[in-house]
Design a protein around this motif. Sequence first.
Motif, mmCIF file in Angstrom:
data_model
loop_
_atom_site.group_PDB
_atom_site.id
_atom_site.type_symbol
_atom_site.label_atom_id
_atom_site.label_comp_id
_atom_site.label_asym_id
_atom_site.label_seq_id
_atom_site.Cartn_x
_atom_site.Cartn_y
_atom_site.Cartn_z
ATOM 1 N N ILE A 1 -0.043 2.366 -5.433
ATOM 2 C CA ILE A 1 -1.204 2.860 -6.179
ATOM 3 C C ILE A 1 -2.089 1.700 -6.616
ATOM 4 O O ILE A 1 -3.323 1.796 -6.563
ATOM 5 N N LEU A 2 -1.489 0.582 -7.022
ATOM 6 C CA LEU A 2 -2.291 -0.590 -7.393
ATOM 7 C C LEU A 2 -3.065 -1.142 -6.202
ATOM 8 O O LEU A 2 -4.238 -1.523 -6.332
ATOM 9 N N LEU A 3 -2.422 -1.198 -5.039
ATOM 10 C CA LEU A 3 -3.120 -1.665 -3.832
ATOM 11 C C LEU A 3 -4.267 -0.723 -3.468
ATOM 12 O O LEU A 3 -5.366 -1.174 -3.113
ATOM 13 N N CYS A 4 -4.019 0.578 -3.551
ATOM 14 C CA CYS A 4 -5.068 1.550 -3.237
ATOM 15 C C CYS A 4 -6.222 1.451 -4.225
ATOM 16 O O CYS A 4 -7.394 1.513 -3.843
ATOM 17 N N GLY B 1 -11.106 -4.615 0.769
ATOM 18 C CA GLY B 1 -10.762 -3.227 0.480
ATOM 19 C C GLY B 1 -9.973 -2.587 1.605
ATOM 20 O O GLY B 1 -8.969 -1.903 1.369
ATOM 21 N N ALA B 2 -10.402 -2.827 2.830
ATOM 22 C CA ALA B 2 -9.693 -2.259 3.981
ATOM 23 C C ALA B 2 -8.289 -2.842 4.104
ATOM 24 O O ALA B 2 -7.324 -2.110 4.367
ATOM 25 N N ILE B 3 -8.151 -4.145 3.894
ATOM 26 C CA ILE B 3 -6.837 -4.777 3.982
ATOM 27 C C ILE B 3 -5.904 -4.234 2.907
ATOM 28 O O ILE B 3 -4.721 -3.971 3.165
ATOM 29 N N ALA B 4 -6.415 -4.040 1.698
ATOM 30 C CA ALA B 4 -5.585 -3.509 0.614
ATOM 31 C C ALA B 4 -5.115 -2.090 0.936
ATOM 32 O O ALA B 4 -3.947 -1.741 0.698
ATOM 33 N N LEU B 5 -5.996 -1.268 1.491
ATOM 34 C CA LEU B 5 -5.608 0.098 1.838
ATOM 35 C C LEU B 5 -4.597 0.116 2.985
ATOM 36 O O LEU B 5 -3.632 0.884 2.961
ATOM 37 N N LEU C 1 -0.675 1.416 2.992
ATOM 38 C CA LEU C 1 -0.155 2.305 4.029
ATOM 39 C C LEU C 1 1.096 1.711 4.667
ATOM 40 O O LEU C 1 2.109 2.400 4.842
ATOM 41 N N GLY C 2 1.046 0.441 5.010
ATOM 42 C CA GLY C 2 2.204 -0.218 5.602
ATOM 43 C C GLY C 2 3.407 -0.220 4.675
ATOM 44 O O GLY C 2 4.543 0.005 5.108
ATOM 45 N N LEU C 3 3.168 -0.448 3.397
ATOM 46 C CA LEU C 3 4.255 -0.451 2.414
ATOM 47 C C LEU C 3 4.931 0.914 2.338
ATOM 48 O O LEU C 3 6.162 1.010 2.406
ATOM 49 N N VAL C 4 4.138 1.956 2.230
ATOM 50 C CA VAL C 4 4.701 3.296 2.075
ATOM 51 C C VAL C 4 5.382 3.765 3.354
ATOM 52 O O VAL C 4 6.461 4.361 3.315
ATOM 53 N N VAL C 5 4.791 3.480 4.497
ATOM 54 C CA VAL C 5 5.400 3.898 5.769
ATOM 55 C C VAL C 5 6.694 3.120 6.021
ATOM 56 O O VAL C 5 7.675 3.690 6.503
ATOM 57 N N ALA C 6 6.722 1.840 5.680
ATOM 58 C CA ALA C 6 7.952 1.071 5.851
ATOM 59 C C ALA C 6 9.052 1.568 4.917
ATOM 60 O O ALA C 6 10.234 1.525 5.253
ATOM 61 N N TRP C 7 8.656 2.050 3.764
ATOM 62 C CA TRP C 7 9.620 2.509 2.772
ATOM 63 C C TRP C 7 10.154 3.904 3.078
ATOM 64 O O TRP C 7 11.355 4.150 2.998
ATOM 65 N N GLY D 1 -1.390 11.044 -1.340
ATOM 66 C CA GLY D 1 -1.368 11.237 -2.789
ATOM 67 C C GLY D 1 -1.783 9.991 -3.548
ATOM 68 O O GLY D 1 -2.548 10.057 -4.514
ATOM 69 N N HIS D 2 -1.297 8.850 -3.096
ATOM 70 C CA HIS D 2 -1.640 7.594 -3.767
ATOM 71 C C HIS D 2 -3.130 7.286 -3.639
ATOM 72 O O HIS D 2 -3.751 6.836 -4.608
ATOM 73 N N THR D 3 -3.697 7.534 -2.466
ATOM 74 C CA THR D 3 -5.129 7.285 -2.312
ATOM 75 C C THR D 3 -5.946 8.266 -3.156
ATOM 76 O O THR D 3 -7.000 7.896 -3.681
ATOM 77 N N SER D 4 -5.473 9.483 -3.305
ATOM 78 C CA SER D 4 -6.190 10.452 -4.134
ATOM 79 C C SER D 4 -6.198 10.026 -5.600
ATOM 80 O O SER D 4 -7.236 10.090 -6.267
ATOM 81 N N VAL D 5 -5.052 9.587 -6.088
ATOM 82 C CA VAL D 5 -4.970 9.117 -7.475
ATOM 83 C C VAL D 5 -5.849 7.887 -7.673
ATOM 84 O O VAL D 5 -6.602 7.786 -8.653
#
Length: 86
Positions: free
Chosen positions: A7-10, A45-49, A53-59, A71-75
């Motif tokens: 969420i912080l990265l987004c 901004g693009a790199i952070a998003l 995505l990479g963090l969540v998909v890897a997790w 959900g994280h991008t919406s918040v």
Amino acid sequence: MNHVLSILLCTAGFAALACAMERQQDALFGGALHGRTTIGLRITGAIALFAALGLVVAWQGWAIGLVMYSGHTSVAAGAVYCMLLR
């Protein structure tokens, strides 16, 4: 912990993308920023998003990861929007 980091990265990504827009530059900085600064904000901004995505998909994998990322991008987008309303 991964939720918070994502969420912080987004939020950082959307804030950088918002600061790259002329309308927000006028409101926040009193005028347009230099062209290279604007491009740097867009890239940041693009790199952070993509990092979020990479963090969540890897997790969580692709199936649940993409849903969580949505959900994280919406918040994050809602938080940045509320900050820009002033």
